[in-house]
Design an enzyme around this catalytic site. Structure first.
Site, PDB file in Angstrom:
ATOM      1  N   GLU A   4     -24.352 -18.308  21.113  1.00  0.00           N
ATOM      2  CA  GLU A   4     -24.503 -19.021  22.377  1.00  0.00           C
ATOM      3  C   GLU A   4     -23.406 -20.055  22.583  1.00  0.00           C
ATOM      4  O   GLU A   4     -23.533 -20.966  23.392  1.00  0.00           O
ATOM      5  CB  GLU A   4     -25.881 -19.694  22.457  1.00  0.00           C
ATOM      6  CG  GLU A   4     -26.144 -20.786  21.458  1.00  0.00           C
ATOM      7  CD  GLU A   4     -26.704 -20.298  20.120  1.00  0.00           C
ATOM      8  OE1 GLU A   4     -27.357 -21.099  19.441  1.00  0.00           O
ATOM      9  OE2 GLU A   4     -26.492 -19.113  19.762  1.00  0.00           O
ATOM     10  N   ASP A  41     -22.010 -25.227  24.033  1.00  0.00           N
ATOM     11  CA  ASP A  41     -23.126 -24.575  23.348  1.00  0.00           C
ATOM     12  C   ASP A  41     -24.360 -24.689  24.238  1.00  0.00           C
ATOM     13  O   ASP A  41     -24.645 -25.768  24.780  1.00  0.00           O
ATOM     14  CB  ASP A  41     -23.356 -25.284  22.008  1.00  0.00           C
ATOM     15  CG  ASP A  41     -24.388 -24.578  21.154  1.00  0.00           C
ATOM     16  OD1 ASP A  41     -24.026 -23.620  20.466  1.00  0.00           O
ATOM     17  OD2 ASP A  41     -25.564 -24.984  21.176  1.00  0.00           O
ATOM     18  N   ASP A  52     -30.040 -13.032  27.080  1.00  0.00           N
ATOM     19  CA  ASP A  52     -28.798 -12.329  27.417  1.00  0.00           C
ATOM     20  C   ASP A  52     -28.412 -12.545  28.883  1.00  0.00           C
ATOM     21  O   ASP A  52     -27.245 -12.709  29.207  1.00  0.00           O
ATOM     22  CB  ASP A  52     -28.941 -10.825  27.141  1.00  0.00           C
ATOM     23  CG  ASP A  52     -28.864 -10.493  25.656  1.00  0.00           C
ATOM     24  OD1 ASP A  52     -28.564 -11.406  24.860  1.00  0.00           O
ATOM     25  OD2 ASP A  52     -29.101  -9.326  25.298  1.00  0.00           O
ATOM     26  N   ASN A  91     -34.936 -17.857  23.495  1.00  0.00           N
ATOM     27  CA  ASN A  91     -35.179 -16.489  23.030  1.00  0.00           C
ATOM     28  C   ASN A  91     -36.602 -16.308  22.520  1.00  0.00           C
ATOM     29  O   ASN A  91     -37.244 -15.286  22.768  1.00  0.00           O
ATOM     30  CB  ASN A  91     -34.185 -16.133  21.911  1.00  0.00           C
ATOM     31  CG  ASN A  91     -32.873 -15.597  22.450  1.00  0.00           C
ATOM     32  OD1 ASN A  91     -32.802 -15.121  23.572  1.00  0.00           O
ATOM     33  ND2 ASN A  91     -31.831 -15.677  21.651  1.00  0.00           N
ATOM     34  N   HIS A 131     -35.276 -11.957  24.212  1.00  0.00           N
ATOM     35  CA  HIS A 131     -33.807 -11.832  24.119  1.00  0.00           C
ATOM     36  C   HIS A 131     -33.176 -11.317  25.408  1.00  0.00           C
ATOM     37  O   HIS A 131     -32.023 -11.640  25.693  1.00  0.00           O
ATOM     38  CB  HIS A 131     -33.439 -10.907  22.953  1.00  0.00           C
ATOM     39  CG  HIS A 131     -33.666 -11.539  21.617  1.00  0.00           C
ATOM     40  ND1 HIS A 131     -32.700 -12.321  21.000  1.00  0.00           N
ATOM     41  CD2 HIS A 131     -34.739 -11.559  20.796  1.00  0.00           C
ATOM     42  CE1 HIS A 131     -33.168 -12.764  19.847  1.00  0.00           C
ATOM     43  NE2 HIS A 131     -34.397 -12.323  19.706  1.00  0.00           N
TER      44      HIS A 131
END
Length: 215
Positions: A114, A70, A87, A78, A83
């Site tokens: 994630e 994770d 990404d 974010n 974002h």
């Protein structure tokens, strides 16, 4: 003649359309099995592969290891960087996992959000933990800036490892749950580390900390 010319043109057009349709179907099939952002296997493929490898492990009496990782403080990334940056980082994590899953039978998947996973058939707990540690180190060594993280100034991951044997976790779901608990133990104990869940016949685990490399 004109008739033959028209027939040839018609055949050519049909062949072209058939080829286009085949390409479209192949792309659709690819999209249904891969995560569009990272190109890794998606959750559907993860579930199917884990079921298949678990059955094979039961028949062969071998081992089946699962690594779940994770991204640490991803929401903060974010929120602070946007974002698009998030990404980009997930794509980099996916690429690192692809580099580490070297055997054809290993499957790297985006587990959700994630979270990522590695299915490692025939791999012992110790080897899976070492692989998990190499993934953790590899991602840290990318030094992707993450100013909002209290763990380190760059992107880090927490890792949980569990191994199914004939004596251990009785179902694929139990194996996932064990790896997940180990992951959350890694988070609770400071993140940016690997924790291994030790499988027992009673399906209880003692979480033990693997190599810890704090930045």
């Amino acid at each position: 003649s004109d008739l033959h010319a028209r027939e040839r043109e018609l055949v050519r057009m049909v062949e072209e359309k058939t080829a286009d349709l085949q390409r479209a179907n192949e792309e659709l099939s690819r999209l249904s099995f891969t995560d569009s952002l990272t190109g890794l296997a998606n959750r559907r493929v993860f579930d199917q592969t884990l079921d298949k490898e678990y059955s094979r492990m039961m028949r062969a009496g071998s081992e089946l290891s699962l690594v779940i990782l994770d991204v640490d403080h991803f929401k903060a990334l974010n929120d602070s960087e946007g974002h698009q940056r998030g990404d980009e980082y997930l794509t980099q994590v996916g690429a690192e996992l692809t580099r580490r899953a070297r055997r054809k039978i290993d499957v790297a998947a985006r587990f959700g959000g994630e979270e990522f996973a590695l299915i490692l058939p025939g791999v012992s707990t110790d080897d899976a933990a070492r692989l998990g540690e190499s993934v953790r180190e590899g991602i840290a060594s990318l030094e992707l800036p993450h100013a909002a993280s209290p763990v380190a100034p760059f992107l880090t991951v927490s890792v949980g490892v569990a191994t199914a044997t004939l004596d251990g976790w009785n179902t694929p779901d139990e194996l996932v749950a064990a790896a997940d608990r180990a992951l959350y133990a890694a988070k609770r104990s400071g993140r940016n580390r690997v924790i291994v869940a030790e499988g027992e016949t009673t399906a209880q685990e003692r979480a033990k900390s693997s190599t810890i490399n704090r930045s």
